[in-house]
Design a protein around this motif. Structure first.
Motif, mmCIF file in Angstrom:
data_model
loop_
_atom_site.group_PDB
_atom_site.id
_atom_site.type_symbol
_atom_site.label_atom_id
_atom_site.label_comp_id
_atom_site.label_asym_id
_atom_site.label_seq_id
_atom_site.Cartn_x
_atom_site.Cartn_y
_atom_site.Cartn_z
ATOM 1 N N LEU A 172 -7.880 -0.080 5.284
ATOM 2 C CA LEU A 172 -8.376 0.984 5.631
ATOM 3 C C LEU A 172 -8.668 0.874 6.766
ATOM 4 O O LEU A 172 -8.347 -0.762 7.298
ATOM 5 N N LEU A 173 -9.132 1.738 7.958
ATOM 6 C CA LEU A 173 -8.755 0.934 9.079
ATOM 7 C C LEU A 173 -9.990 1.726 10.297
ATOM 8 O O LEU A 173 -9.790 2.738 9.727
ATOM 9 N N THR A 174 -10.836 1.039 10.966
ATOM 10 C CA THR A 174 -11.650 1.758 11.606
ATOM 11 C C THR A 174 -11.799 1.004 13.038
ATOM 12 O O THR A 174 -11.796 -0.201 13.079
ATOM 13 N N ALA A 175 -12.524 1.891 13.829
ATOM 14 C CA ALA A 175 -12.516 1.744 15.381
ATOM 15 C C ALA A 175 -14.085 1.872 15.277
ATOM 16 O O ALA A 175 -14.436 1.524 16.793
ATOM 17 N N ALA A 231 0.836 -1.056 -0.110
ATOM 18 C CA ALA A 231 -0.126 -0.229 -0.331
ATOM 19 C C ALA A 231 0.966 1.064 -0.304
ATOM 20 O O ALA A 231 1.779 1.430 0.433
ATOM 21 N N ARG A 232 0.025 2.125 -0.695
ATOM 22 C CA ARG A 232 0.902 3.855 -0.264
ATOM 23 C C ARG A 232 0.363 4.247 0.718
ATOM 24 O O ARG A 232 0.882 5.757 1.256
ATOM 25 N N TYR A 233 -0.845 4.158 1.365
ATOM 26 C CA TYR A 233 -1.407 5.229 2.096
ATOM 27 C C TYR A 233 -1.940 4.460 3.149
ATOM 28 O O TYR A 233 -2.499 3.044 2.878
ATOM 29 N N ILE A 234 -2.286 4.430 4.480
ATOM 30 C CA ILE A 234 -3.017 4.168 5.601
ATOM 31 C C ILE A 234 -4.389 5.352 5.497
ATOM 32 O O ILE A 234 -4.243 6.037 5.686
ATOM 33 N N ILE A 235 -5.529 4.452 5.564
ATOM 34 C CA ILE A 235 -6.976 5.897 5.270
ATOM 35 C C ILE A 235 -7.887 5.528 7.114
ATOM 36 O O ILE A 235 -8.338 3.785 6.815
ATOM 37 N N VAL A 236 -7.405 5.951 7.583
ATOM 38 C CA VAL A 236 -8.441 6.134 9.109
ATOM 39 C C VAL A 236 -9.468 6.022 9.025
ATOM 40 O O VAL A 236 -10.260 7.593 8.208
#
Length: 382
Positions: free
Chosen positions: A237-240, A209-214
Motif C-alpha cells: 500500500l502506498l499513499t501521498a 506481494a502480487r499487487y501495488i495499491i496506490v
C-alpha cells in the motif's frame, strides 16, 4: 534504468523531447558559472544589453505524450518551445531576478555539499531577498525556471523533495548499513517515505506481494493498513495523502522497476480530482515535464469507477464543486486522457455528481478489502 529511458527516447514518434539531466554537483556548478559568464560577457560587449533568459515552456500547449516502443509506460514531456524571463518587461523583471537569486543559492548549497527542502529554501530567500520572494509558490516556480534553464533535475541542484508519502504492507526496505524495515509491521502509520531521492535509490527492496495499491487518501490508507488488507490481498500500500509529491512518485517508480510484474492499481475518489491524481502518477505533470519520465508508472484505475455507483446510496453522492469543474476542463483539454478515462469524466459531468471512497462504508467499515478483492477479480488482475 536511466540508460533505458534515454535509449527509448530515440524511438518516440515525436523527437522533440526535452528532459532534465541528473548531474554531479561539479557539473551543475559549471552550468551555473557558464550562465553567469555569458551574462557578464553580454554586459561587457561593445553594445551591452541584458538578454532574456530562454526557458523551456511549461504549458499545456508545449506538452506531448510519449509513445515508447520499448515499454508500456507513457508520460508527459515538453517540446523545444521557449518562453523568456526578461528584465526589460515590467511584469517579468522580478521573475528574471528570482532565477539568478535561486541559482546563486543553489551554487552555495552545492559548494557546502548540503541538501535543502523547498520550504527551507523559501525561508532563506525570504530573509535574504524579501523584495523578490514573498511566497512559497514563487520559490517553487523559480526552481522550475532554473531546471528549465540549466536542464538539470531539482535534486541535482541540491533541492530535496519534501515527502508526505507512506508505505505499508508486504515489502521489506533496507537503507545501507541499517536494519531491515518490515512495512507490514508498521501499523496504520506506515513507513514514512524519505525526501532524499539518493537514499530512496539506494534502498534494498524485497516483496512477496502480487499487487501495488496506490491510495489517494491518508484516512483510507490507514483503514486498509489497520485491517491488514495486504494480508488478504498480497499487496503493498502506498499513499501521498492527495496529489503525489516527487519522493512518493520516485519510490513508486523505483518499485515498478524492482518488481516489473506487479500491477500498480489506483484507488481514488470518483471525481475529477481523483482522476487528476491518478494521471499524475501515470503520466507526470506539465510543471514537472522536464523530469516527468523519471517518475511515470503504468498505473491502472481500479476504483472508484462509474460502475461502482450502484454500491453507493444516493445520499452519499455530492454535487461537483467549482474546483471539480475547473479540473475537469483542464483534463478534457489535455492530450493524456485515454478514451475510457474520458468516458468516466463525461459520466461525472453529465450527472454533476461526485463520490468519495468513504461512501463504501455504507456496507460496513470492513468492506474496503472485499471491494478491492472483487475489483481485482473483475479486472482480471489475478
Amino acid at each position: 534504468m536511466d540508460d533505458l529511458c534515454k535509449c527509448s527516447m530515440k524511438f518516440f514518434s515525436d523527437q522533440q523531447l526535452c528532459y532534465a539531466d541528473i548531474l554531479p554537483p561539479q557539473e551543475v556548478r559549471a552550468r551555473i558559472q557558464v550562465a553567469v559568464l555569458n551574462f557578464l560577457k553580454i554586459l561587457n560587449s561593445p553594445d551591452p544589453a541584458i538578454s532574456d533568459l530562454p526557458l523551456i515552456n511549461r504549458t499545456s500547449s508545449n506538452s506531448r505524450v510519449s509513445e515508447s516502443i520499448l515499454t508500456d509506460v507513457s508520460w508527459l514531456f515538453l517540446s523545444h518551445s521557449f518562453c523568456t524571463r526578461s528584465l526589460i518587461r515590467a511584469n517579468a523583471a522580478k521573475a528574471f531576478i528570482r532565477v539568478w537569486k535561486v541559482m546563486e543559492m543553489c551554487f552555495e548549497i552545492l559548494i557546502q555539499e548540503k541538501r535543502v527542502t523547498q520550504r527551507e529554501l523559501f525561508y532563506k530567500l525570504l530573509c535574504d531577498s524579501p523584495d523578490y520572494f514573498s511566497s512559497q509558490l514563487q520559490v517553487n516556480r523559480t526552481i522550475q525556471d532554473v531546471v528549465a534553464l540549466l536542464r538539470c533535475s531539482r535534486y541535482s541542484l541540491g533541492i530535496m523533495a519534501s515527502s508526505r508519502g507512506l508505505v505499508a504492507g508486504r515489502i521489506l526496505l533496507q537503507e545501507p548499513n541499517q536494519e531491515v524495515v518490515d512495512c507490514s509491521a508498521c501499523g496504520s502509520s506506515g513507513y514514512a517515505i524519505s525526501g532524499d531521492l539518493k537514499l530512496l535509490e539506494s534502498l534494498s527492496l524485497k516483496t512477496d506481494a502480487r499487487y501495488i495499491i496506490v491510495v489517494e487518501k491518508h484516512a483510507i490508507f490507514q483503514r486498509l493498513a489497520e485491517d491488514n488488507v495486504f494480508n488478504q490481498i498480497p499487496s503493498i500500500l502506498l499513499t501521498a495523502k492527495g496529489y503525489p509529491d516527487i519522493a512518493t512518485r520516485f519510490l513508486l517508480h523505483r518499485m515498478s522497476r524492482a518488481f516489473p510484474d506487479l500491477p500498480i492499481l489506483a484507488l481514488v475518489d470518483w471525481n475529477p480530482a481523483g482522476l487528476a491524481i491518478l494521471c499524475t502518477y501515470k503520466f507526470g505533470s506539465i510543471g514537472m515535464g522536464l523530469e516527468a519520465y523519471r517518475y511515470a508508472c503504468n498505473v491502472k484505475w481500479l476504483g472508484l469507477r462509474g460502475d461502482d455507483l450502484k454500491l453507493i446510496p444516493d445520499q452519499s453522492l455530492a454535487p461537483l464543486k467549482p474546483r471539480d469543474l475547473q479540473i475537469a476542463k483542464s483534463l478534457i483539454s489535455s492530450q493524456i486522457l485515454q478514451e475510457h478515462y474520458r468516458e468516466e469524466l463525461a459520466l461525472m459531468m453529465q450527472g454533476g455528481q461526485r463520490a468519495e471512497i468513504e461512501a463504501l462504508y455504507f456496507h460496513g467499515y470492513d468492506y474496503l478489502g472485499k471491494y478491492l478483492a472483487k475489483k481485482i477479480v473483475q479486472a482480471n488482475y489475478i
